[in-house]
Structure formats: structure tokens, C-alpha cells
Design a protein around this motif. Structure first.
Motif, PDB file in Angstrom:
ATOM      1  N   UNK A 205      21.474   7.569 -88.101  1.00  0.00           N
ATOM      2  CA  UNK A 205      22.381   8.213 -89.062  1.00  0.00           C
ATOM      3  C   UNK A 205      21.808   9.394 -89.840  1.00  0.00           C
ATOM      4  N   UNK A 206      20.492   9.563 -89.868  1.00  0.00           N
ATOM      5  CA  UNK A 206      19.902  10.622 -90.697  1.00  0.00           C
ATOM      6  C   UNK A 206      19.687  11.872 -89.836  1.00  0.00           C
ATOM      7  N   UNK A 207      20.775  12.589 -89.617  1.00  0.00           N
ATOM      8  CA  UNK A 207      20.764  13.759 -88.743  1.00  0.00           C
ATOM      9  C   UNK A 207      20.267  14.955 -89.548  1.00  0.00           C
ATOM     10  N   UNK A 208      19.332  15.705 -88.984  1.00  0.00           N
ATOM     11  CA  UNK A 208      18.663  16.750 -89.759  1.00  0.00           C
ATOM     12  C   UNK A 208      18.976  18.173 -89.319  1.00  0.00           C
ATOM     13  N   UNK A 209      19.113  18.430 -88.010  1.00  0.00           N
ATOM     14  CA  UNK A 209      19.308  19.816 -87.598  1.00  0.00           C
ATOM     15  C   UNK A 209      19.934  19.907 -86.214  1.00  0.00           C
ATOM     16  N   UNK A 210      21.021  20.712 -86.053  1.00  0.00           N
ATOM     17  CA  UNK A 210      21.591  20.970 -84.736  1.00  0.00           C
ATOM     18  C   UNK A 210      21.084  22.293 -84.170  1.00  0.00           C
ATOM     19  N   UNK A 211      21.290  22.492 -82.880  1.00  0.00           N
ATOM     20  CA  UNK A 211      20.926  23.757 -82.231  1.00  0.00           C
ATOM     21  C   UNK A 211      21.744  23.915 -80.966  1.00  0.00           C
ATOM     22  N   UNK A 212      22.009  25.174 -80.595  1.00  0.00           N
ATOM     23  CA  UNK A 212      22.651  25.482 -79.324  1.00  0.00           C
ATOM     24  C   UNK A 212      21.558  25.763 -78.296  1.00  0.00           C
ATOM     25  N   UNK A 213      21.607  25.045 -77.175  1.00  0.00           N
ATOM     26  CA  UNK A 213      20.589  25.161 -76.121  1.00  0.00           C
ATOM     27  C   UNK A 213      21.300  25.394 -74.791  1.00  0.00           C
ATOM     28  N   UNK A 214      20.813  26.354 -74.006  1.00  0.00           N
ATOM     29  CA  UNK A 214      21.405  26.645 -72.702  1.00  0.00           C
ATOM     30  C   UNK A 214      20.639  25.949 -71.598  1.00  0.00           C
ATOM     31  N   UNK A 215      21.366  25.200 -70.782  1.00  0.00           N
ATOM     32  CA  UNK A 215      20.754  24.524 -69.649  1.00  0.00           C
ATOM     33  C   UNK A 215      20.441  25.512 -68.530  1.00  0.00           C
ATOM     34  N   UNK A 216      19.676  25.050 -67.564  1.00  0.00           N
ATOM     35  CA  UNK A 216      19.317  25.909 -66.428  1.00  0.00           C
ATOM     36  C   UNK A 216      20.543  26.349 -65.641  1.00  0.00           C
ATOM     37  N   UNK A 217      21.627  25.531 -65.660  1.00  0.00           N
ATOM     38  CA  UNK A 217      22.847  25.895 -64.919  1.00  0.00           C
ATOM     39  C   UNK A 217      23.783  26.773 -65.731  1.00  0.00           C
ATOM     40  N   UNK A 218      23.352  27.217 -66.922  1.00  0.00           N
ATOM     41  CA  UNK A 218      24.142  28.119 -67.739  1.00  0.00           C
ATOM     42  C   UNK A 218      25.041  27.452 -68.756  1.00  0.00           C
ATOM     43  N   UNK A 219      25.218  26.150 -68.676  1.00  0.00           N
ATOM     44  CA  UNK A 219      26.062  25.430 -69.634  1.00  0.00           C
ATOM     45  C   UNK A 219      25.326  25.319 -70.970  1.00  0.00           C
ATOM     46  N   UNK A 220      26.054  25.595 -72.051  1.00  0.00           N
ATOM     47  CA  UNK A 220      25.477  25.442 -73.383  1.00  0.00           C
ATOM     48  C   UNK A 220      25.685  24.023 -73.882  1.00  0.00           C
ATOM     49  N   UNK A 221      24.687  23.504 -74.564  1.00  0.00           N
ATOM     50  CA  UNK A 221      24.763  22.167 -75.146  1.00  0.00           C
ATOM     51  C   UNK A 221      24.490  22.241 -76.645  1.00  0.00           C
ATOM     52  N   UNK A 222      25.039  21.274 -77.361  1.00  0.00           N
ATOM     53  CA  UNK A 222      24.696  21.068 -78.762  1.00  0.00           C
ATOM     54  C   UNK A 222      23.648  19.963 -78.820  1.00  0.00           C
ATOM     55  N   UNK A 223      22.481  20.295 -79.379  1.00  0.00           N
ATOM     56  CA  UNK A 223      21.411  19.327 -79.573  1.00  0.00           C
ATOM     57  C   UNK A 223      21.280  19.021 -81.065  1.00  0.00           C
ATOM     58  N   UNK A 224      20.669  17.891 -81.389  1.00  0.00           N
ATOM     59  CA  UNK A 224      20.460  17.550 -82.805  1.00  0.00           C
ATOM     60  C   UNK A 224      19.270  16.611 -82.948  1.00  0.00           C
ATOM     61  N   UNK A 225      18.488  16.849 -83.986  1.00  0.00           N
ATOM     62  CA  UNK A 225      17.394  15.936 -84.343  1.00  0.00           C
ATOM     63  C   UNK A 225      17.873  14.940 -85.389  1.00  0.00           C
TER      64      UNK A 225
END
Length: 356
Positions: A287-307
Motif C-alpha cells: 500500500x505504500x506507493x512512492x513513485x510512478x514512471x513511464x517505461x517503454x518496452x523493447x516492443x515499443x509498448x509503454x508501461x506504467x511502473x511504480x515503486x
């Protein structure tokens, strides 16, 4: 969202972003401190293609609050306690730290840098916008603040004062003008101020509340019953999809009576500054989410990541018979609905104009 990996230090991972280290694309972050009483933290880098994680210890240099890539290979600008430094990681993985600036009058260790960003204005491309937090989270004294360090003359000005926990920063376009969006965690709000006001000497800094996490109506419009008192905004990331700005906001849920799922809330901001929630991502059992980021995969699809972070949660819920293995993990989910993505207007890197 789905568990991708467990960072090497799970106490307080933050500052997530995609970057390059030793010619490889990585998802990188900081761990502000490696345990509750630690006086130092680390930078860490997780290979997007190979999954290899590398650690750069900052022992002896302090606790990192934020970092960004620079124009120099394998060198990052890092906020350490009350200093802004350049940190270089060599191919042999040794760490070299050089100080750029120091903010005077900071009550360390109680007050420290907590987030920062680089101004996208070419005239002041070296400026750092740096937020501080009060480790005691004293909402009555409001000892924290946000400073701007000029790359032209190293002058230091105050952007926001009387804060408790200055947090995530990013840029969006409103009324055809670039605005800084700025999180103040304790007040559960995100403010906006135009870039021109930040950079004009002596200008009055007229900010306005863009998002109020205390306002039930924001959340009831999306889905009734999802609002709760522990909606503390933490780190953010910003991007554009078509003509719409989007902000993903990590929610740091401080409650410890049960092990809940974490949340990243995605807001759509139109060209006039109207804001609506358009997605809420659930992070299983962390539950203690600290930071999201946009990351592009090798196939070009963008993902939302979070720590996500531990920060004392494991001790608080040690008596609960639940699976705690996700706490402190890094998670992701594809952003299929919002392709293609466009940059926010912020620079990719801090421009090093001369060696310090």
C-alpha cells in the motif's frame, strides 16, 4: 499492476524513471535510506532487457532525495541531504560524487531534500527545483519548503514555503503555457504554477490548487466509495496522449491495521486545466506507493511502473498472518489505452555546462 522485481533495498525506494547506464536501458531509482536509522541510501538500476540489477551505494555521502540523468554519460544529478551533486558510476561500478550546490540553513537530519526536477526553460536549463521534507511530519510547524537554484548565478529563491513534505514535481501544459505541478503530501494537494512565474526574477509566485485529494467529489465522479482518508499523494509522472495531459500519482497509504492494496491514480488534464480521474491502478498487497514512471518496452509498448516501500510497515503488521512478500516491490502494467505517448516538454537530462 503486476510485480516485476524486488529492488535491492526495500525500505524506501523512490524516484523511479527510465534512463541509460553503461549503454543499457534501465529502470532506475533511489532508496532514500536502507533502514530506519540509516544515514545513507543507494542508487539502483534494473536492466529493462536483461533484468540485471546494479547498486551504487552512497554510504558516506548521505540520503538521496531525487535524481535525474545528465548530458554526461553515466553521470546523474542527485539531491543528497541539503546538497545537489553529480554522481558518476564507472564501468567498474565505483561511485564518484562531486558537489554542485549546497542549500544553507537546513536542519539535517530532520530536514532533507525529498524531490526535485530540472526546469525545461533553455535560458535556465541548469535550474533545479528542489523540495524538502520534515522527517517528523509535523503538520503544525510546517518547517519544509521548496527552493529553486539558478544555474545562471547559483542564487537560491523560495518557490513554496511552510510545507511539511514537498514531493513529486512535473510539467504539464495549461492554457498554452507550461506549468510546474507540485505535490505537498501533508495537505493532500497538488498545486500548479506557470513556468514563467518561476523563472522571472522578483515575480509573484501565484499558484493554484490543481487536485485536492480531500475532496470526495473528485473520486465519486469516477466511482462512489473509493475515496479514503489515507490518500496521501507522493511521487508523480507526467505525459501527453494526444492533446491531453496525464498525471499518474502514487498514493502512500500510511494505515497499518490491515495489509491493503496500493494505488496509483491517473488524472486527465485538458488544455484549460480541467481535471478528471480516468484510471486507478491497484497494486496487490503493497500500500505504500512512492513513485510512478513511464517505461517503454523493447516492443515499443509503454508501461506504467511504480515503486512501493516498507518504511516500517513490516514491523507494524508483523502480527498479521498475510503474505507480505510484495511490500517494497516494483510493479508495472501496459498503458495500451493511451498510446502513443508524447513528452511533457521537460528536458531528458540536466545539461552540465562545465565540470565542477
Amino acid at each position: 499492476m503486476y510485480l516485476r522485481f524486488i529492488p535491492p533495498q526495500t525500505y524506501l525506494p523512490e524516484g523511479l524513471q527510465e534512463t541509460i547506464l553503461h549503454d543499457k536501458r534501465v529502470v532506475a531509482g533511489i532508496t532514500i535510506q536502507v533502514h530506519a536509522s540509516a544515514s545513507y541510501g543507494v542508487l539502483w538500476f534494473h536492466g529493462i532487457e536483461d533484468g540485471v540489477t546494479k547498486i551504487a551505494s552512497l554510504e558516506g555521502h548521505g540520503r538521496p532525495g531525487w535524481f535525474r540523468p545528465t548530458s554526461k554519460k553515466d553521470t546523474f544529478v542527485v539531491g543528497l541531504e541539503n546538497r545537489v551533486c553529480l554522481v558518476t558510476i564507472t564501468p567498474s561500478e565505483s561511485v564518484h560524487v562531486k558537489q554542485l550546490y549546497e542549500i544553507p540553513g537546513v536542519d539535517i537530519p530532520r530536514i532533507m531534500m525529498n524531490d526535485g526536477c530540472i526546469s525545461p526553460n533553455n535560458d535556465i536549463i541548469c535550474d533545479k527545483i528542489t523540495g524538502f521534507k520534515d522527517a517528523n511530519f509535523d503538520v503544525s510547524k510546517k518547517l519544509a519548503y521548496t527552493r529553486v537554484i539558478s544555474g545562471k548565478d547559483a542564487s537560491i529563491t523560495t518557490l513554496f514555503d511552510h510545507e511539511v513534505c514537498a514531493n513529486g514535481n512535473g510539467f504539464v501544459t495549461i492554457n498554452e503555457e507550461l506549468h510546474l505541478v507540485h505535490v505537498e503530501t501533508a495537505s493532500q494537494s497538488i498545486k500548479a504554477v506557470s513556468l514563467s512565474q518561476i523563472t522571472e526574477p522578483g515575480s509573484e509566485k501565484r499558484s493554484f490548487t490543481l487536485i485536492n485529494f480531500k475532496d470526495h467529489s473528485w473520486f465519486d465522479q469516477f466511482a462512489p466509495g473509493i475515496w479514503h482518508e489515507a490518500l496521501l499523494p507522493d511521487g508523480i509522472c507526467c505525459w501527453k496522449s494526444g492533446q491531453c495531459n496525464r498525471i499518474a500519482v502514487a498514493v502512500f497509504d500510511y494505515r497499518h491495521d490491515a495489509l491493503r492494496d496500493g494505488q496509483v491514480i491517473q488524472f486527465a488534464i485538458d488544455s484549460k486545466g480541467s481535471v478528471l480521474i480516468d484510471a486507478i491502478y491497484s497494486i496487490p498487497a503493497s500500500p505504500r506507493v512512492t513513485h510512478p514512471a513511464i517505461v517503454q518496452r523493447a516492443d515499443g509498448i509503454f508501461e506504467l511502473w511504480a515503486t512501493t516501500a516498507d518504511e516500517g510497515l513490516l514491523d507494524k503488521i508483523s502480527h498479521l498472518e498475510v503474505n507480505k512478500s510484495n511490500i517494497g516491490g516494483c510493479f508495472s502494467i501496459p498503458l495500451l489505452e493511451y498510446q502513443p505517448l508524447h513528452g511533457s516538454g521537460a528536458p531528458d537530462a540536466y545539461q552540465i555546462l562545465s565540470d565542477p
